[in-house]
Design a protein around this motif. Structure first.
Motif, PDB file in Angstrom:
ATOM      1  N   THR A   1     -11.820  15.065 -11.751  1.00 22.33           N
ATOM      2  CA  THR A   1     -12.712  15.706  -9.961  1.00 22.33           C
ATOM      3  C   THR A   1     -11.818  17.121  -9.794  1.00 22.33           C
ATOM      4  OG1 THR A   1     -12.429  13.363  -9.112  1.00 22.33           O
ATOM      5  CG2 THR A   1     -12.656  15.738  -7.531  1.00 22.33           C
TER       6      THR A   1
ATOM      7  N   VAL B   1      -8.663  10.047 -11.575  1.00 14.00           N
ATOM      8  CA  VAL B   1      -9.324  10.530 -10.586  1.00 14.00           C
ATOM      9  C   VAL B   1      -8.983  12.295 -10.869  1.00 14.00           C
ATOM     10  CG1 VAL B   1      -9.405  11.130  -8.073  1.00 14.00           C
ATOM     11  CG2 VAL B   1      -8.458   8.935  -9.092  1.00 14.00           C
TER      12      VAL B   1
ATOM     13  N   VAL C   1     -11.363   6.021  -2.804  1.00 12.66           N
ATOM     14  CA  VAL C   1     -12.408   7.083  -4.410  1.00 12.66           C
ATOM     15  C   VAL C   1     -12.903   5.701  -4.358  1.00 12.66           C
ATOM     16  CG1 VAL C   1     -11.338   7.344  -6.575  1.00 12.66           C
ATOM     17  CG2 VAL C   1      -9.975   8.490  -4.645  1.00 12.66           C
TER      18      VAL C   1
ATOM     19  N   LEU D   1     -16.350   5.631  -3.027  1.00  9.19           N
ATOM     20  CA  LEU D   1     -16.755   6.519  -2.785  1.00  9.19           C
ATOM     21  C   LEU D   1     -18.094   7.661  -3.997  1.00  9.19           C
ATOM     22  CD1 LEU D   1     -17.724   9.818  -1.338  1.00  9.19           C
ATOM     23  CD2 LEU D   1     -16.155  10.731  -2.516  1.00  9.19           C
ATOM     24  N   GLN D   2     -16.978   6.433  -4.958  1.00 10.04           N
ATOM     25  CA  GLN D   2     -18.011   6.272  -6.135  1.00 10.04           C
ATOM     26  C   GLN D   2     -19.334   6.331  -6.313  1.00 10.04           C
ATOM     27  OE1 GLN D   2     -15.064   4.435  -9.287  1.00 10.04           O
ATOM     28  NE2 GLN D   2     -16.454   4.652 -10.689  1.00 10.04           N
TER      29      GLN D   2
ATOM     30  N   SER E   1     -15.365  14.569  -2.101  1.00  8.27           N
ATOM     31  CA  SER E   1     -13.753  13.512  -3.636  1.00  8.27           C
ATOM     32  C   SER E   1     -13.043  14.613  -3.587  1.00  8.27           C
ATOM     33  CB  SER E   1     -14.887  13.576  -4.880  1.00  8.27           C
ATOM     34  OG  SER E   1     -15.561  14.849  -5.713  1.00  8.27           O
TER      35      SER E   1
ATOM     36  N   TRP F   1     -17.329  15.032 -10.826  1.00 11.54           N
ATOM     37  CA  TRP F   1     -17.710  15.039  -9.596  1.00 11.54           C
ATOM     38  C   TRP F   1     -17.258  16.280  -9.274  1.00 11.54           C
ATOM     39  CZ3 TRP F   1     -15.016   9.757  -7.298  1.00 11.54           C
ATOM     40  CH2 TRP F   1     -15.193  10.047  -5.754  1.00 11.54           C
TER      41      TRP F   1
END
Length: 516
Positions: free
Chosen positions: A431, A427, A470, A473-474, A447, A442
């Protein structure tokens, strides 16, 4: 004629290496050259495959993603969780013969945290994603104190990151007068004795290596260099690699392309094993691109991809198909992570129509680094064209693609992420703020807020709830496409014993032996 010339040249190189070798040399290969010798400076698989055998950090990941001490004998944490004090093991030496002291730990970390070093992992420690190191100080020869701005549940795991080469501690002799890294001087079981760029890297047993006593586990525990040398040849051509294994000029191929697997099936001298690893197959999408800025186009791309068919075509293994940033190998991969990106070409067409897309050209970048990368692009192009997207494929050298990714200069690209045994760092890898780090994919406010919560979390239930959030939202924002969890196939000749595939993928040459 050109293909024959390439095969002849490749096999001749193996023969030349083999003539100087003996039973104490493990002969293996990479498809692309390493990119440098500073630990963690180049987080590509090829570079890490070499450097993780040379450098060690204060801590290291076990195979399950938990953290174990490595150069540290003891780790103490203050009551407020802001100060970590590491006591170093006695008797550890660098490859130049110098003893490991707190001074080298401070020197190494000062370079890691210096913005001029461009260390890709710096964002995990400078406050970008919640954890911030305020100071690193030597208390005496064997004790080092790290002062954090705030308590962090992920600090030790961040130090252990395999893509950062476990934040390996180096000796100052590794850099020249201008601060450039010129050689690799670590404390690991192997030392670098030669790097002939574009041809091979040679590692040699470090006679003064001091191993830990715990059982070997991931990048932690006991390590023994059982071979005198490891010759790592640069072999970008899969056909040359395959013949090298079949003819006994290579002992080990750690990332076999799918097309070659069947050619080893009837050879009693070769064993082939496929293992899922803690990485993912991804397609980053540049959300600042005029076409891909519309989330409906990004969602359409996701729904246009038949992930099982793609996995079957590229890897002959549809079981690794998955849409989530969380790999199938993770304990945090559950029902939530299975949903949200169903193959639905009609929905993809409807989203494209609603976006007002006018047939603008979209370039999908891929690399010659491996057949998987180039094959993925070709299959994706066909699926996306089938729903009305004007997608062209551009194939380039990996070094060029690497620069394009880290500068953010792309629309779409095939980018197969190195394994992270702790999914937090998958992640984190994608991000962040694009304005500060162009390689971030991202950068929505939601995020970034979720990432900060994950960095601070230390309760397993809390982490699961955050990973579920997560994933949802992805699926909604579609900043990148994930089409599967990575898998790796190794081919090893019968004269090799002790080599083990593992979720971290990158080969561990310690505890491996060869016979004539």
């Amino acid at each position: 004629m050109r293909a024959i010339a390439v095969l002849t040249l490749g096999l001749s190189a193996f023969a030349a290496a083999g003539s100087a070798a003996h039973a104490q040399t493990l002969r293996t290969m990479l498809t692309s050259d390493i990119r440098g010798v500073m630990p963690g400076r180049s987080p590509d698989t090829a570079t890490g495959s070499v450097l993780q055998n040379i450098y060690e950090g204060l801590v290291a990941w076990r195979a399950d993603g938990s953290v174990a001490p490595m150069l540290a004998e003891k780790i103490e944490t203050s009551d407020d969780g802001k100060t970590y004090t590491f006591t170093l093991r006695e008797g550890v030496k660098f490859h130049n013969g110098a003893p490991l002291t707190a001074k080298e730990v401070v020197w190494t970390w000062e370079r890691f945290l210096d913005p001029k070093s461009a260390w890709p992992c710096r964002g995990a420690f400078n406050g970008t994603n919640a954890t911030k190191i305020e100071s690193v100080k030597a208390l005496d020869d064997r004790r080092v104190a790290f002062q954090l701005a705030e308590r962090s549940g992920s600090f030790l795991s961040a130090m252990a990151r395999a893509d950062c080469d476990s934040a390996g501690i180096a000796h100052p002799d590794a850099v020249d007068a201008n601060g450039n890294w010129t050689t690799a001087i670590g404390t690991g079981p192997f030392k670098m004795t030669e790097w002939r760029k574009g041809q091979y890297v040679e590692l040699s047993r470090f006679a003064d290596y001091k191993s830990r006593s715990e059982p070997s586990d991931g990048l932690a525990g006991a390590k023994e260099a059982k071979v005198e040398k490891v010759r790592i040849n640069l072999v970008p051509d899969a056909q040359v690699a395959k013949l090298g294994i079949l003819q006994g000029q290579l002992d080990l191929w750690t990332d076999v392309d799918a097309a070659s697997i069947k050619d080893f099936a009837n050879d009693k001298n070769v064993t082939v094993t496929t293992t899922p690893v803690a990485g993912i197959y991804t397609i980053p999408l540049q959300s600042r691109d005029p076409v891909l800025a519309d989330p409906r186009i990004r969602q359409a791309i996701s729904h246009a991809i038949d992930r099982k068919s793609l996995a079957k075509a590229v890897l002959d293994d549809e079981s690794i198909a998955s849409p989530s940033l969380i790999p199938l190998t993770s304990r945090f991969y559950g029902q939530v992570e299975r949903d949200g990106a169903e193959y639905d070409p009609d929905k993809a067409r409807a989203l494209i129509k609603a976006s007002g897309y006018k047939g603008d050209r979209i370039v999908l970048i891929t690399s010659k680094a491996s057949p998987i990368m180039s094959d993925t692009a070709i299959y994706l192009q066909s699926m996306l064209q089938a729903v009305g997207l004007n997608v062209d494929v551009e194939i380039m050298e990996f070094a060029t693609q690497f620069e394009r990714f880290y500068s953010g200069r792309y629309q779409m690209m095939v980018w197969n992420l190195t394994p992270y045994l702790d999914p937090l760092f998958i992640v984190e890898r994608f991000t962040g703020d694009k304005a500060r780090q162009p390689d971030k994919v991202w950068d929505s406010p939601a995020s970034k807020e979720l990432l900060k919560k994950l960095v601070l979390a230390d309760d397993q239930q809390d982490k699961q709830a955050l990973y579920d959030e997560v994933h949802r939202l992805q699926m909604s924002e579609a900043p990148l496409i994930v089409w599967g969890t990575r898998a790796t196939t190794i081919a090893v000749r019968k004269n090799v014993s002790g080599f083990q595939p593992w979720p971290g993928q990158k080969p561990r040459y310690w505890n491996v032996s060869v016979t004539p």
